[in-house]
Design a protein around this motif. Structure first.
Motif, PDB file in Angstrom:
ATOM      1  N   MET A 216       0.832  -1.273   0.031  1.00 58.34           N
ATOM      2  CA  MET A 216       0.038  -0.154   0.063  1.00 58.34           C
ATOM      3  C   MET A 216       0.855   1.252  -0.053  1.00 58.34           C
ATOM      4  N   ILE A 217       0.516   2.253  -0.728  1.00 59.10           N
ATOM      5  CA  ILE A 217       1.461   3.349  -0.924  1.00 59.10           C
ATOM      6  C   ILE A 217       0.752   4.370   0.126  1.00 59.10           C
ATOM      7  N   LEU A 218       1.468   4.845   0.722  1.00 60.29           N
ATOM      8  CA  LEU A 218       1.355   6.007   2.040  1.00 60.29           C
ATOM      9  C   LEU A 218       1.884   7.288   1.527  1.00 60.29           C
ATOM     10  N   MET A 219       1.656   8.247   2.386  1.00 64.48           N
ATOM     11  CA  MET A 219       2.298   9.532   2.189  1.00 64.48           C
ATOM     12  C   MET A 219       3.834   9.604   2.165  1.00 64.48           C
ATOM     13  N   GLU A 220       4.449   8.728   2.914  1.00 61.91           N
ATOM     14  CA  GLU A 220       6.009   8.679   3.023  1.00 61.91           C
ATOM     15  C   GLU A 220       6.682   8.097   1.928  1.00 61.91           C
ATOM     16  N   HIS A 221       5.872   7.482   1.005  1.00 57.33           N
ATOM     17  CA  HIS A 221       6.283   6.851  -0.324  1.00 57.33           C
ATOM     18  C   HIS A 221       6.340   7.788  -1.448  1.00 57.33           C
ATOM     19  N   ILE A 222       5.501   9.020  -1.220  1.00 55.46           N
ATOM     20  CA  ILE A 222       5.387  10.173  -2.170  1.00 55.46           C
ATOM     21  C   ILE A 222       6.791  11.134  -2.062  1.00 55.46           C
ATOM     22  N   ILE A 223       7.531  11.092  -3.046  1.00 55.21           N
ATOM     23  CA  ILE A 223       8.580  12.137  -2.818  1.00 55.21           C
ATOM     24  C   ILE A 223       7.995  13.642  -3.091  1.00 55.21           C
ATOM     25  N   ARG A 224       8.954  14.619  -2.557  1.00 51.68           N
ATOM     26  CA  ARG A 224       8.403  15.754  -2.605  1.00 51.68           C
ATOM     27  C   ARG A 224       9.396  16.748  -3.336  1.00 51.68           C
ATOM     28  N   GLU A 225       8.667  18.063  -3.681  1.00 54.40           N
ATOM     29  CA  GLU A 225       9.718  18.952  -4.498  1.00 54.40           C
ATOM     30  C   GLU A 225      10.977  18.981  -4.056  1.00 54.40           C
ATOM     31  N   GLY A 226      12.177  19.082  -5.136  1.00 48.13           N
ATOM     32  CA  GLY A 226      13.484  19.093  -4.675  1.00 48.13           C
ATOM     33  C   GLY A 226      14.081  17.867  -4.954  1.00 48.13           C
ATOM     34  N   HIS A 227      13.397  16.587  -5.015  1.00 48.89           N
ATOM     35  CA  HIS A 227      13.662  15.563  -5.078  1.00 48.89           C
ATOM     36  C   HIS A 227      14.154  15.352  -6.784  1.00 48.89           C
TER      37      HIS A 227
ATOM     38  N   ALA B 198       3.898   8.013 -11.756  1.00 47.81           N
ATOM     39  CA  ALA B 198       5.051   6.836 -11.224  1.00 47.81           C
ATOM     40  C   ALA B 198       6.360   7.724 -10.573  1.00 47.81           C
ATOM     41  N   ASN B 199       6.690   8.954 -11.221  1.00 48.89           N
ATOM     42  CA  ASN B 199       7.825   9.764 -10.761  1.00 48.89           C
ATOM     43  C   ASN B 199       7.542  10.076  -9.326  1.00 48.89           C
ATOM     44  N   GLN B 200       6.297  10.244  -8.828  1.00 51.61           N
ATOM     45  CA  GLN B 200       5.890  10.681  -7.882  1.00 51.61           C
ATOM     46  C   GLN B 200       6.451   9.697  -6.433  1.00 51.61           C
ATOM     47  N   ILE B 201       6.419   8.377  -6.921  1.00 51.74           N
ATOM     48  CA  ILE B 201       6.962   7.532  -6.101  1.00 51.74           C
ATOM     49  C   ILE B 201       8.122   6.894  -6.454  1.00 51.74           C
ATOM     50  N   ASN B 202       9.042   8.006  -7.086  1.00 46.85           N
ATOM     51  CA  ASN B 202      10.476   7.464  -7.266  1.00 46.85           C
ATOM     52  C   ASN B 202      10.532   6.511  -8.261  1.00 46.85           C
ATOM     53  N   SER B 203       9.644   6.157  -9.294  1.00 49.38           N
ATOM     54  CA  SER B 203       9.940   5.100 -10.101  1.00 49.38           C
ATOM     55  C   SER B 203       9.851   6.013 -11.659  1.00 49.38           C
ATOM     56  N   LEU B 204      10.953   5.890 -12.695  1.00 49.27           N
ATOM     57  CA  LEU B 204      11.104   6.541 -13.646  1.00 49.27           C
ATOM     58  C   LEU B 204      10.341   5.636 -14.756  1.00 49.27           C
TER      59      LEU B 204
ATOM     60  N   SER C 100       3.112  15.975  -4.482  1.00 52.73           N
ATOM     61  CA  SER C 100       4.488  16.000  -4.207  1.00 52.73           C
ATOM     62  C   SER C 100       4.643  17.601  -3.776  1.00 52.73           C
ATOM     63  N   VAL C 101       3.848  18.353  -3.666  1.00 53.57           N
ATOM     64  CA  VAL C 101       4.119  19.706  -3.280  1.00 53.57           C
ATOM     65  C   VAL C 101       3.163  20.091  -1.976  1.00 53.57           C
TER      66      VAL C 101
ATOM     67  N   ASN D 120       7.396  13.937 -17.714  1.00 54.18           N
ATOM     68  CA  ASN D 120       8.265  14.874 -18.420  1.00 54.18           C
ATOM     69  C   ASN D 120       9.005  15.589 -17.520  1.00 54.18           C
ATOM     70  N   GLY D 121       9.045  15.503 -16.316  1.00 56.98           N
ATOM     71  CA  GLY D 121      10.025  16.281 -15.254  1.00 56.98           C
ATOM     72  C   GLY D 121       9.390  17.566 -15.237  1.00 56.98           C
ATOM     73  N   VAL D 122       8.207  17.984 -15.353  1.00 61.65           N
ATOM     74  CA  VAL D 122       7.612  19.304 -15.456  1.00 61.65           C
ATOM     75  C   VAL D 122       6.470  19.350 -14.202  1.00 61.65           C
ATOM     76  N   MET D 123       6.883  20.484 -13.260  1.00 60.13           N
ATOM     77  CA  MET D 123       5.835  20.668 -12.254  1.00 60.13           C
ATOM     78  C   MET D 123       4.664  21.437 -12.527  1.00 60.13           C
ATOM     79  N   PHE D 124       3.742  21.453 -12.007  1.00 60.39           N
ATOM     80  CA  PHE D 124       2.364  22.309 -12.238  1.00 60.39           C
ATOM     81  C   PHE D 124       2.848  23.975 -12.324  1.00 60.39           C
ATOM     82  N   TYR D 125       3.730  24.389 -11.260  1.00 60.16           N
ATOM     83  CA  TYR D 125       3.988  25.591 -10.985  1.00 60.16           C
ATOM     84  C   TYR D 125       4.943  26.308 -12.005  1.00 60.16           C
ATOM     85  N   ASP D 126       5.505  25.598 -12.857  1.00 54.78           N
ATOM     86  CA  ASP D 126       6.484  25.727 -13.826  1.00 54.78           C
ATOM     87  C   ASP D 126       5.643  26.504 -15.035  1.00 54.78           C
ATOM     88  N   ARG D 127       4.204  26.336 -15.028  1.00 57.68           N
ATOM     89  CA  ARG D 127       3.444  26.836 -16.175  1.00 57.68           C
ATOM     90  C   ARG D 127       2.884  28.084 -15.421  1.00 57.68           C
TER      91      ARG D 127
END
Length: 185
Positions: free
Chosen positions: A1-12, A63-69, A112-113, A159-166
């Motif tokens: 089960m994915i939990l919040m601790e598995h979701i990487i945060r901005e800066g990663h 998948a990027n958000q759980i550190n999987s490319l 992730s933010v 694609n490695g783009v965060m929403f705030y980039d826009r």
């Protein structure tokens, strides 16, 4: 089960890395990852489960958000007709889109933010997308409103783009040409 601790945060760095195309048939591990991502969204929208496990509510998870490319994301939300849209998109692509744009008047958020980032995020109002299911079947789907916004948000992650980039840095709430706000009820 994915939990919040598995979701990487901005800066990663994984959040700024383009995810890799996936091949079929999927490995057992990739199938499980896809199912777990969708299950996180379902769980996060259930008040009892979300409270029990401390989950932040979400409608999309890449998948990027759980550190999987891997080029896949899950969506779980209602479409414009109030029908449940629940899917895992593998190797997704937008094949056509409207000229008209839209944005959430309250701005976008992201699992992730951990901060509020004010501003309009321009998105296409309507898109036609193609992706593969976990069984390798190609799907073509037309999306409008919130599902279209969510699909574009998650595709950006791949694609490695965060929403705030826009968001317009000089004027985060500047009007967007050919755009109308989309407001969630």
């Amino acid at each position: 089960m994915i939990l919040m601790e598995h979701i990487i945060r901005e800066g990663h760095p994984t959040l700024r890395t383009r995810a890799e195309e996936m091949t079929f048939p999927l490995t057992a591990g990739d199938r499980q990852l896809a199912e777990n991502m969708l299950q996180y969204l379902i769980n996060s929208q259930n008040p009892e489960i979300a409270e029990q496990y401390g989950l932040r509510g979400g409608i999309g998870l890449a998948a990027n958000q759980i550190n999987s490319l891997k080029r896949m994301f899950a969506l779980h939300l209602e479409d414009e007709k109030g029908e449940q849209l629940s899917l895992v998109a593998i190797n997704p692509k937008i094949v056509s889109h409207s000229v008209e744009k839209t944005y959430l008047s309250g701005g976008e958020g992201c699992l992730s933010v951990d901060r509020n980032v004010p501003g309009y995020v321009p998105r296409y109002a309507r898109i036609t997308a193609k992706f593969f299911t976990i069984d390798g079947e190609e799907q073509k789907i037309r999306l409008i409103g919130l599902p279209a916004i969510a699909f574009q948000h998650e595709l950006d992650h791949l694609n490695g783009v965060m929403f705030y980039d826009r968001i317009n840095e000089e004027d985060p709430f500047a009007s967007i040409p050919d755009a109308a706000p989309f407001d969630r009820e």
